[in-house]
Design a protein around this motif. Structure first.
Motif, short mmCIF file in Angstrom:
data_model
loop_
_atom_site.label_atom_id
_atom_site.label_comp_id
_atom_site.label_asym_id
_atom_site.label_seq_id
_atom_site.Cartn_x
_atom_site.Cartn_y
_atom_site.Cartn_z
N UNK A 17 36.90 74.24 52.91
CA UNK A 17 37.99 74.32 53.54
C UNK A 17 38.38 75.82 54.12
N UNK A 18 37.75 76.74 53.58
CA UNK A 18 38.08 78.21 53.86
C UNK A 18 37.14 78.22 55.04
N UNK A 19 35.78 77.94 54.95
CA UNK A 19 34.94 77.75 56.31
C UNK A 19 35.51 77.29 57.52
N UNK A 20 36.39 76.06 57.41
CA UNK A 20 36.78 75.46 58.48
C UNK A 20 38.05 76.17 59.21
N UNK A 21 38.46 77.12 58.42
CA UNK A 21 39.68 78.06 59.06
C UNK A 21 38.86 79.01 60.06
N UNK A 22 37.70 79.20 59.62
CA UNK A 22 36.92 80.08 60.73
C UNK A 22 35.98 79.50 61.89
N UNK A 23 36.25 78.28 61.97
CA UNK A 23 35.53 77.41 62.77
C UNK A 23 35.76 77.44 64.10
N UNK A 24 36.74 77.76 64.74
CA UNK A 24 37.41 78.19 65.90
C UNK A 24 36.51 79.32 66.50
N UNK A 25 35.99 80.29 65.58
CA UNK A 25 35.11 81.27 66.03
C UNK A 25 33.69 80.92 66.46
N UNK A 26 33.28 79.87 65.95
CA UNK A 26 31.85 79.07 66.11
C UNK A 26 31.97 78.49 67.48
#
Length: 273
Positions: A17-26
């Motif tokens: 879930x923490x990673x998903x918050x950063x996914x828009x940067x991928x």
């Protein structure tokens, strides 16, 4: 991924879930697809079927668009396994079978015996869920050879399923044969989860079916990873005691099954804030 490999699903989801918050940067579509696949996989294991389907659909179409690359063809196969597993959990087995047959054909074309073993195992499991025991046995027996040749740890799972099916068909000697192979395989791969599953079969079919012993064996499955198996095996025990006309014991194990179902449903709330 590390927490998932240990069966710590709630911890794994917290990190995902923490990673998903950063996914828009991928920016890379295929890197996002890998994340979506991992999410679909963990939700599948937790039996959160609709969430799993939501994520696997995104991964599947991204990988399928690049499947001319052999590496991504393998990813498509993995997605098909999750899709089929979710269809099985939704009791729409007729939708699972085409995905698994496609996975089997792709694995054969790639010469990937490990993936072929998994495809055959999943086909056997789907036909078991459909009540077609003979066809399930056919695919599981075929899966044994592929798993042996590829060194797949799924060999233990295959032996467990074969033992379970033969015991259900009242083919005691065949069930015992595959049970013993399953124990040997579980020890070789240090797979104590499947050893716990085999211990339930041992208590029910090989050691006199004492209700207290079966209940103790089932208690080892009382965690988030074990609940789907607890549900299946508690129902198996309930049906066994119904057949013996031990109705008090049957009711006890039906209640165990209901308990497992409730724990599975609770899983969707465990990771919410």
């Amino acid at each position: 991924m590390y927490e998932f490999s240990k069966g710590e699903y709630i911890k794994a989801i917290s990190f995902y879930r923490q990673a998903e918050k950063k996914l828009d940067k991928v920016a890379d579509e295929l890197e996002r697809a890998e994340f979506y696949y991992k999410m679909s996989e963990i939700f599948y294991h937790m039996k959160q079927t609709h969430l799993s389907m939501y994520y696997v659909e995104q991964a599947y179409y991204a990988y399928k668009a690049h499947k001319t690359n052999g590496m991504y063809e393998l990813k498509v196969i993995q997605c098909r396994f999750v899709i089929a597993g979710n269809y099985d959990d939704l009791c729409t087995h007729e939708k699972a079978i085409p995905h698994l047959k496609e996975a089997e054909e792709s694995a054969r074309n790639l010469g990937n015996k490990y993936m072929l073993a998994k495809a055959l195992l999943n086909l056997g499991d789907s036909y078991k869920n459909m009540g077609d025991q003979d066809r399930a046995l056919y695919f599981l027996v075929k899966a044994v050879d592929q798993a042996k040749e590829s060194g797949a740890k799924e060999l233990t799972h295959i032996y467990y399923e074969l033992a379970l099916l033969h015991f259900k068909k009242k083919e005691h000697e065949s069930g015992k044969h595959y049970f013993e192979l399953g124990v040997e395989s579980a020890e070789r791969f240090n797979d104590w989860f499947f050893m716990n599953l085999l211990n339930v079969l041992k208590a029910l079919y090989l050691e006199g079916a004492k209700p207290s012993a079966v209940a103790d064996a089932l208690d080892a499955l009382d965690d988030i990873r074990g609940y789907p198996y607890l549900e299946e095996l508690a129902l198996l025990a309930a049906e066994f005691y119904t057949g013996c006309e031990h109705m008090d014991d049957s009711v006890y194990f039906y209640n165990k099954m209901i308990y497992a179902q409730k724990q599975i449903r609770r899983g969707e709330f465990l990771y919410e804030v």
